[in-house]
Every structure is written in structure tokens, then in C-alpha cells.
Design an enzyme around this catalytic site. Structure first.
Site, PDB file in Angstrom:
ATOM      1  CG  HIS A 116      -2.010  -1.077   1.094  1.00 46.89           C
ATOM      2  ND1 HIS A 116      -2.533  -1.522  -0.107  1.00 46.89           N
ATOM      3  CD2 HIS A 116      -2.643  -1.801   2.069  1.00 46.89           C
ATOM      4  CE1 HIS A 116      -3.430  -2.461   0.128  1.00 46.89           C
ATOM      5  NE2 HIS A 116      -3.520  -2.654   1.432  1.00 46.89           N
ATOM      6  CG  HIS A 186      -7.842  -0.967   2.273  1.00 41.73           C
ATOM      7  ND1 HIS A 186      -8.399  -1.779   3.232  1.00 41.73           N
ATOM      8  CD2 HIS A 186      -6.808  -1.661   1.759  1.00 41.73           C
ATOM      9  CE1 HIS A 186      -7.714  -2.906   3.307  1.00 41.73           C
ATOM     10  NE2 HIS A 186      -6.737  -2.866   2.410  1.00 41.73           N
ATOM     11  CD  GLU A 325      -8.224  -3.848  -0.822  1.00 40.12           C
ATOM     12  OE1 GLU A 325      -7.102  -3.381  -1.128  1.00 40.12           O
ATOM     13  OE2 GLU A 325      -8.370  -4.820  -0.048  1.00 40.12           O
TER      14      GLU A 325
END
Length: 361
Positions: A116, A186, A325
Site C-alpha cells: 500500500h 480500502h 478494492e
């Protein structure tokens, strides 16, 4: 906001206020969008989709996102709850990318990967915010070398809400040098309501005939395999929990779903089309996810063990919510056969995802 006439147009109200959990975080803003029976709130910390309220089949509203007002949790174990993650959502193996023949070491997050966008990714940043028609626009400048990524990147994310139950998330980015970009939101959703138990009984449909199997670190091997005949076949609606504990080797390691599905081809005009549908039979609430992206990572909160307690007062355990996602594939920079995530000067990164809420019955 005044109630509009029953047969007249319904506008979206936008309210801006300080967000001060436990007396801290005065610099954080909360932007609240209201349209008809729907409400969404967005924080400037992490460009976070913080709450989302929608009615059930009888018109009763509930807050549907796993969420906390405790700043310590938002910055700690809950740091990806509803955030925009980047500069590269999901995993990059070996914490390194090569762009135009030059290797760029990335800030690692552990386990030999960068997850991420790195330990100080976009989820930790304060974004600037301004009102736009029907919503809010958040803006972030990521300098050259940020977390090891080349190229200065300017990013905007628009959240807009309408009275028909559609929350649109539109991403845009430009770069000053060749780089890679992969952005997503997210949020974890539970259509029965935040803190109401697990989502194993939710019915999930994915418009995908293939997925990318991964190793024990959830790094794809680089191949696409068919979902037919496997626990990854959600081409027709089935309960999330139907096969999650069946002992499939791709599920035993992560303890549930944490995989990328390869969506059916997107239309040539670039508009968002359906990627997923989620239904909670008791409340009748439904969620359709439409996107321009080629993939969707489904994560069923397998590793949640009560470290975060939501507004309901219920600690979040395994399967307390599901993250859908929309994004490019994990570790694409190391797999040339995957859709490219490269962005070059003069190009624009654009991506749209729509969350469309409704009810059955």
C-alpha cells in the site's frame, strides 16, 4: 438540508467541520455528504471514506463501514479503514521497481514487500480538501522519491453522492517523471451494519472468470487461473462463507480471501461497469461496485482479532467486513503480462469506481 418536495429534485448537501476524536486531531477535517436517505463522511487524513449510511428494505438506516473515531486506532491498527492507499495499492515484491532500466528501492513494510505504498503511504497523509458539486475533492502532492517511488505525483480524489444511492470515487494523477501508480479505496463494508457480526452470510457475485493465485505472502505467481470449480467461483451469487474453510491451499495461508480477481474486459469507452454485487439477505441491502479498473482485490478481514472497537462498541473480529478494492493487479511491475501501471509525463491516470446501494424485496 431542507427536505425536497416528494416529486422534486434532491440535491446533495456538503458540510465541513473539524474532526476531533478524543480531543485530538483538530487539524483533521470531516466532510459530510447527504443526499436523500444516504450519507457519507470523508476525512482529510488519508482521504478516508469514514462512514456510509444507507437504508434497509424497510427504510431503516444503518452505518455500513467498519470505522472508529479514535485517532490512535486510525493511525495504528485501523490505518487502512476506508483510506485511499497509494502510491501503489497492494503489494510490490522485493520492495523494488525498475522503470526505464533504473532500479528504485522502495520503503519496505516487512516480509520482503512494500504494501500500500510503504509505511508512510497516502493513508497517513493530510490531504487538502475543497467542495465540488455534490461532494468533496481531496488533493495531495507526493514528491519525487516519496517512499522510493520516482517522479513527483499530483493526485486528486473526488467523492460525490447522489440521492439514488450512488457514491462515485474518481481518481486523477499526473507525474513529473516515469513512475508506477495504482490507487484504490480500502473501505470495509458490512451491509447488516457496522458491528453486527460477520459477513460470511453475505451473497457475493464477482464479474470475473479468473484470478491470480499467490504465494504465502500474497504475491501473485504471475499467472491467471480459472475460477470454475474452485472456492474462487463467484460468477453467480454465493455466500462468502460457503467455501472459505474448505482447506483450499490458496485459502489456508491467509485464513480466507485476500486475492485479486481478473475482471471481464472493460468497455472501449472507458466507462465504469459492474465488477461485484453484494447482498445481505436479512436487511435486504445490496451494493453494486462498478469500476474502470481491470481487477478487484477481495479481502475478508481474516486477520482481525479485536484490536479495534468500532462506534457500535463491538470489537472487530475475523470477517467483520469485506473490502472490495478496485485496482490494477498486485506486483504488476514484476509481471509484464499484467496490465501496466506505468505513468509517464504528459499522461493522465484516471480511474472511477461507483458504489451503488439499493435493496431487494
Amino acid at each position: 438540508m431542507a427536505t425536497p418536495p416528494a416529486n422534486g429534485p434532491q440535491t446533495t448537501s456538503v458540510r465541513r467541520e473539524p474532526f476531533e476524536p478524543s480531543g485530538a486531531g483538530a487539524a483533521i477535517e470531516r466532510w459530510t455528504l447527504r443526499a436523500g436517505p444516504y450519507e457519507a463522511s470523508v476525512l482529510t487524513l488519508g482521504a478516508t471514506l469514514h462512514t456510509l449510511v444507507a437504508p434497509d428494505r424497510d427504510g431503516r438506516p444503518a452505518q455500513l463501514l467498519l470505522s472508529t473515531d479514535r485517532l490512535a486506532d486510525i493511525l495504528g491498527p485501523a490505518r487502512h479503514y476506508g483510506t485511499v492507499v497509494g502510491r501503489y495499492a497492494n503489494r510490490i515484491d522485493r520492495s523494488s521497481i525498475t522503470v526505464d532500466g533504473e532500479e528504485h528501492p522502495l520503503a519496505p513494510t516487512g516480509g520482503g514487500i512494500t504494501l500500500h505504498g510503504g509505511p508512510d503511504g497516502f493513508a497517513h497523509r493530510m490531504w487538502a480538501a475543497e467542495e465540488v458539486p455534490g461532494g468533496v475533492r481531496l488533493t495531495l502532492h507526493s514528491p519525487d522519491g516519496d517512499q522510493g517511488f520516482p517522479g513527483a505525483l499530483d493526485v486528486t480524489v473526488d467523492y460525490t453522492l447522489d440521492a439514488g444511492g450512488e457514491l462515485a470515487i474518481r481518481y486523477h494523477a499526473v507525474t513529473g517523471a516515469p513512475t508506477v501508480v495504482n490507487l484504490t479505496n480500502h473501505a470495509y463494508v458490512n451491509l447488516a451494519g457496522e458491528g453486527s457480526g460477520d459477513v460470511l452470510g453475505h451473497l457475493l457475485t464477482l464479474d470475473a472468470d479468473g484470478y491470480t493465485p499467490a504465494d504465502e505472502r500474497q504475491i501473485p505467481y504471475g499467472r491467471i487461473e480459472p475460477v470454475a470449480g474452485t472456492p474462487f467461483d463467484f460468477t453467480t451469487a454465493r455466500p462468502i462463507g460457503k467455501s472459505v474453510h474448505d482447506g483450499h491451499p490458496q485459502l489456508t495461508g491467509p485464513g480466507g480471501y485476500d486475492h485479486n480477481w481478473v475482471l471481464r474486459p472493460r468497455p472501449a469507452d472507458g466507462g465504469p461497469v459492474r465488477a461485484a454485487r453484494l447482498e445481505e439477505p436479512v436487511s435486504g441491502r445490496t451494493l453494486e461496485v462498478l469500476t474502470t479498473e481491470p481487477g478487484i482485490q477481495v479481502y475478508t478481514a481474516n486477520t482481525f482479532h479485536g484490536a479495534v472497537t468500532g462506534a457500535s462498541g463491538v470489537p472487530y473480529g475475523p470477517f467483520a467486513g469485506i473490502a472490495l478494492e478496485t485496482q490494477h493487479f498486485p506486483d504488476s511491475p514484476h509481471h509484464p503480462a499484467f496490465p501496466s501501471t506505468e505513468l509517464r509525463p504528459g499522461e493522465e491516470f484516471r480511474s472511477t469506481t461507483v458504489l451503488r446501494f439499493g435493496t431487494t424485496g
